[in-house]
Write a protein that holds these residues in place. Structure first.
Motif, short mmCIF file in Angstrom:
data_model
loop_
_atom_site.label_atom_id
_atom_site.label_comp_id
_atom_site.label_asym_id
_atom_site.label_seq_id
_atom_site.Cartn_x
_atom_site.Cartn_y
_atom_site.Cartn_z
N THR A 395 -4.18 -4.97 9.44
CA THR A 395 -3.87 -3.78 8.83
C THR A 395 -2.86 -4.21 7.75
OG1 THR A 395 -4.11 -2.36 10.63
CG2 THR A 395 -2.68 -1.63 8.73
N ASN A 397 -0.09 -4.67 4.42
CA ASN A 397 1.04 -3.85 4.13
C ASN A 397 1.41 -3.91 2.76
OD1 ASN A 397 1.76 -6.52 3.75
ND2 ASN A 397 3.67 -6.91 5.06
N ILE A 398 0.22 -4.31 1.98
CA ILE A 398 0.33 -3.86 0.54
C ILE A 398 -0.68 -2.80 0.21
CG2 ILE A 398 0.88 -6.15 0.14
CD1 ILE A 398 -2.20 -7.10 -0.42
N ALA A 399 -0.57 -2.56 -1.00
CA ALA A 399 -1.53 -1.35 -1.50
C ALA A 399 -2.81 -1.88 -2.08
CB ALA A 399 -0.63 -0.67 -2.70
N PRO A 400 -3.87 -1.12 -1.92
CA PRO A 400 -5.41 -1.65 -2.18
C PRO A 400 -5.08 -1.76 -3.81
CG PRO A 400 -5.46 0.57 -1.82
CD PRO A 400 -3.86 0.18 -1.37
N TYR A 401 -6.12 -2.62 -4.30
CA TYR A 401 -6.33 -2.96 -5.77
C TYR A 401 -7.31 -2.10 -6.25
CZ TYR A 401 -9.67 -6.54 -5.10
OH TYR A 401 -11.13 -7.00 -4.74
N ASN A 403 -10.27 1.23 -4.75
CA ASN A 403 -10.79 2.11 -3.47
C ASN A 403 -12.14 2.94 -4.33
OD1 ASN A 403 -9.43 4.74 -4.38
ND2 ASN A 403 -7.72 3.79 -3.84
N ASN A 416 -11.38 0.46 0.82
CA ASN A 416 -10.18 0.21 0.14
C ASN A 416 -10.39 -1.40 -0.02
OD1 ASN A 416 -8.89 2.53 -0.08
ND2 ASN A 416 -8.19 2.56 2.19
N TYR A 418 -8.39 -5.18 -0.95
CA TYR A 418 -7.14 -5.68 -0.86
C TYR A 418 -7.16 -7.20 -1.10
CZ TYR A 418 -6.06 -1.48 1.83
OH TYR A 418 -5.57 -0.31 2.40
#
Length: 846
Positions: A395, A397-401, A403, A416, A418
């Protein structure tokens, strides 16, 4: 007691530490992402220059600066403190060792002008000393398990290269700004500092441009990749649904379906879809309940999926005409209602079990999915929050670039994408490294090259200055020798003119006697010619000395050319008659008065006629003159032996005579040399044409403007006595009795009352006690010189007409006498005609 010195030392330490930190920030800006390593570490060059300029005692500033920039870049934690101490120690040792090597083998301060010193300076300060911080820092990181064994080489080389280039680029800049000797390093601010700064700035700009371009390109690649992967996933799901719909249509088109038939058709239809693990048929009975009728396992599935829970079945029955998705661990159960073709009644449900992981793998199997990972979340009205049904990684811990939303049955799937940080960190940014390293290597090479070029320039300048000094010394010596020669010639001239004055003067006085026998007259004429020739030689020697010392002066006055020419012709007519040579004169000069140096023009004509008569034994001499376009044009043509073409240049050299015969003509070969210089000094031209055996022709053209004054017909006649004039009372002063006797006789012949004294003091007494119309004063006298006498008289505001008489004939002496207060200057031997003209001029103003 604390004095200002400790505070100054602390201030210097603080300044060094701050400078190290600030330039460290610049180095961090040039790092190659995602690491903190770059191709340049400016503090290495700053610290070496600071230690060279300020001494080794500033080492705490280097240590503190390195410690602070390391803590700023990597975070201040207790476990990191030993690493920061080690890197600070390495940076300090680097500067100390580099400074010691440079001072030992190169020396400092140094102008760095020779190639050897420059190369040794850069070698010791850069590659050699920079081995220390890289080795100490990497060793500390290995011991702390920060750097693994495979990473040692790359990190060590990166560290060493960054420090080395920092020294090669920034140390020359610091030296150009602050080093000694200032005379050399200040000049290098422009020749070395500015090109280095420009080159470094361009490299930095290009580095940021390439880094940004690569980031944008990489980001676009990831976007393109996410679009491709999401579309592939969408297409795979659509393919699964089409295959399931085929099974549905199979049931709708059949009145009854047997288990074997269902299994055979299912296998053939669904076997290409490896993610479909099982398909089951749930018929509906009259009680609106259902139980499994058929089950087909697919794709080598040996175990049937777990039974569908009752709440799922209840959900299916409740929806009736709606497709429905449910999840059991990593299995997706896709329920599809089957309706009767005849009356559209619900016959049952086909439930397809699909493995979500296999679905994603099959969708992306042949596509590039390196560098990113994805998650799939499902959501509908029955879910309070989206549920993650698949993740290709832990999982994040960064935002998806990026989606995307996919509509699957009664749900929406959110896919999503990443960054794969592990792969991102392991990616080598070759383009950025190439730009940074190549640009900085070029900049450092440029710095070394410019140091060498300027060093050679300064060496050349030093040699030129040294040789210029030698030449200046030689020039001064030559000028001193030339002055000594000129002084020697002036002294010799003075000593020769003094007795010559008596010879010439008394010869002329004797010639005036009418009682001389004819034979005596001839002998006296011989004496006169010999003395005139000797006087000409002395005058020529003085002229050539003045020409060589650039002291020849041209005095512009109005003169009557016709009178000048006739006077010269009268002199040479006797010489021509002696050799039985006709002297033909053709004068076409219309304006009688011209503006120029009468004395020098007479000298030019005299020299040309003298040479023509000297070298011509038969035939004739022709002198022609004309005035055209503001130029006096004059030519002297003889019928002498002529001059060979190869000698036409040599004849104008001093002390050179070209003789076609075996004997030497009289003279020392100065006449033509002086003539050429005189013509050149008046901006004229002198040319010669000659034919061996047929004679020579010398031509001159001198720019002489015509005078606006009218010619006076009252030119003086060369009479020996001026009659009908009042007697002039004249004082003569000379320490030579012969000169006094000669002057007294000449003046008395002109009806003058003469008093004579032998020194300056006597002359001053006579002048203060008696009235005189004129004083003839010799410059060299005992007790008081002529110059001292005239200065004293002028200070007394005595306006008496005073004439200097001296055997010195050089321009400098004449100018000195006139500046002192003399009104006129007569050279010995005294020219009787000049003396008569002077007396006539004086009587006209009395």
């Amino acid at each position: 007691m604390i004095t200002g010195r400790p505070f100054r030392y602390i201030g210097v330490i603080g300044l060094v530490a701050i400078s190290y930190f600030i330039f460290g920030l610049l180095g961090l800006l040039l790092k190659v992402p995602p690491s903190n390593a770059g191709g340049l570490w400016p503090p290495a060059g700053i610290s070496l220059a600071a230690m060279l300029l300020l001494g080794p005692r500033i080492w705490p500033g280097i240590f503190i600066g390195n410690f602070c920039i390391s803590a700023y870049a990597f975070g201040f934690t207790e476990t990191s403190l030993p690493i920061y101490v080690a890197t600070g120690f390495g940076a300090t040792c680097c500067a100390l060792v580099g400074t010691a090597l440079i001072k030992r083998f190169v020396g400092f301060p140094t102008p760095l002008t020779d190639d050897r010193s420059i190369l040794l300076f850069m070698l010791f300060g850069g590659p050699l000393s920079c081995l220390i911080p890289a080795s100490i820092g990497i060793a500390a990181m290995v011991l702390a398990n920060i750097v693994t064994a495979p990473e040692i080489t790359v990190n060590w080389v990166s560290w060493w290269v960054g420090d080395t280039i920092g020294v090669l680029v920034f140390t020359p800049l610091m030296l150009a700004a602050f080093a000694q000797p200032k005379t050399i390093w200040t000049k290098r601010r422009i020749s070395v500092g500015i090109p280095l700064l420009i080159s470094f700035t361009l490299v930095v700009i290009f580095f940021f441009y390439v880094r940004k371009a690569e980031q944008e390109q990489h980001h676009q690649q990831l976007l393109d990749q996410s679009i491709t992967l999401s579309q592939a996933l969408k297409n795979r799901i659509a393919g699964d649904f089409r295959a399931i719909n085929a099974i549905t249509n199979f049931f709708i088109g059949s009145h009854s379906v047997e288990a074997k038939e269902f299994s055979l058709f299912s296998v053939r239809t669904l076997s290409p879809f490896k993610e479909i693990k099982a398909i089951r048929w749930f018929p509906i009975n009259n009680a609106k309940t259902s139980q499994t009728a058929f089950t087909t396992l697919l794709n080598n599935q040996t175990e049937a999926p777990s039974a569908i829970s009752q709440h799922v079945l209840d959900r299916v029955y409740g929806t009736q005409e709606t497709e429905y998705l449910s999840y059991e661990k990593d299995i997706i159960n896709f329920s599809t209602p089957v309706f009767s073709h005849a009356d559209n009644t619900l016959l049952g449900y086909i439930v397809t079990s699909i493995t979500i992981k296999e679905l994603v793998q099959q969708a992306l199997e042949e596509l590039n999915n390196h560098g990113c990972f994805l998650t799939i979340s499902a959501k509908n009205n029955s879910f309070a929050d989206p549920v993650t049904i698949y993740s290709s990684h832990h999982t994040p811990n960064i935002a998806p670039y990026k989606n995307y939303l996919l509509q699957v049955a009664n749900q929406q799937w959110q896919v999503n994408f990443y960054h794969d940080l592990v792969m991102e960190n392991s990616r080598i940014h070759w383009s950025i490294w190439w730009v940074l390293i190549s640009g900085l290597l070029f900049t450092s090479s440029l710095g070394i090259g410019l140091l060498m070029l300027t060093g050679r320039h300064f060496q050349t300048e030093s040699i030129v200055d040294e040789r210029t000094a030698d030449l200046l010394k030689a020039k001064n010596t030559a000028e001193t020798a030339n002055k000594a020669k000129s002084q020697f010639l002036a002294n010799i001239s003075h000593e020769l003119r003094t007795p010559l004055n008596g010879i010439v003067g008394f010869t002329r006085l004797i010639q005036k006697k009418s009682s001389l026998a004819e034979n005596d007259k001839k002998q006296i004429e011989i004496i006169k010619q010999c003395s005139d020739h000797l006087l000409t030689l002395i005058t020529d020697l003085l002229d050539i000395a003045a020409i060589e010392s650039s002291q020849l002066k041209i005095n512009i006055n109005d003169f009557d050319f016709e009178i000048l020419l006739s006077g010269v012709i009268d002199i040479f007519k006797l010489q021509a008659e002696e050799k039985k040579l006709p002297l033909i004169v053709i004068n076409a000069v219309i304006p009688h008065l011209l503006k120029g140096d009468e004395k020098r023009i007479r000298q030019i004509i005299t020299n040309l006629l003298n040479n023509a008569i000297k070298y011509t034994d038969q035939g004739q001499i022709t002198i022609s003159s004309a005035y055209q376009g503001g130029h006096l044009k004059l030519s002297v043509v003889d019928t002498g032996p002529g001059i060979a073409e190869e000698n036409l240049t040599a004849i104008f050299s001093p002390f050179v005579q070209i003789n076609p015969t075996d004997y030497i003509r009289e003279g020392v070969g100065l006449g033509l040399a002086i003539t050429r210089e005189l013509v050149n000094s008046m901006h004229g031209e002198l040319s010669v044409t000659s034919c061996v055996g047929a004679g020579s022709a010398f031509s001159i053209s001198i720019p002489l403007p015509a005078s606006t004054k009218k010619s006076s017909a009252a030119s003086y006649s060369k009479q020996s006595v001026l009659s009908n004039q009042d007697s002039l009372r004249v004082l003569i002063a000379d320490d030579n009795d012969i000169n006094l006797l000669l002057l007294a006789n000449l003046l008395e012949l002109q009806d003058c009352v003469v008093d004579a004294v032998s020194n300056g003091k006597q002359a001053l007494q006579r002048l203060n006690s008696n009235h005189y119309d004129l004083a003839l004063i010799d410059l060299n006298m005992p007790l008081m010189t002529g110059l001292e006498l005239v200065k004293m008289l002028r200070e007394q505001h005595n306006r008496l007409h005073i004439v200097a008489i001296s055997a010195y004939a050089d321009e400098q002496k004449i100018s000195e006498a006139l500046s002192a207060g003399f009104d006129f200057y007569l050279t010995k031997p005294v020219d009787e005609d000049q003396l008569i003209e002077l007396l006539r001029h004086l009587r006209g103003h009395l």
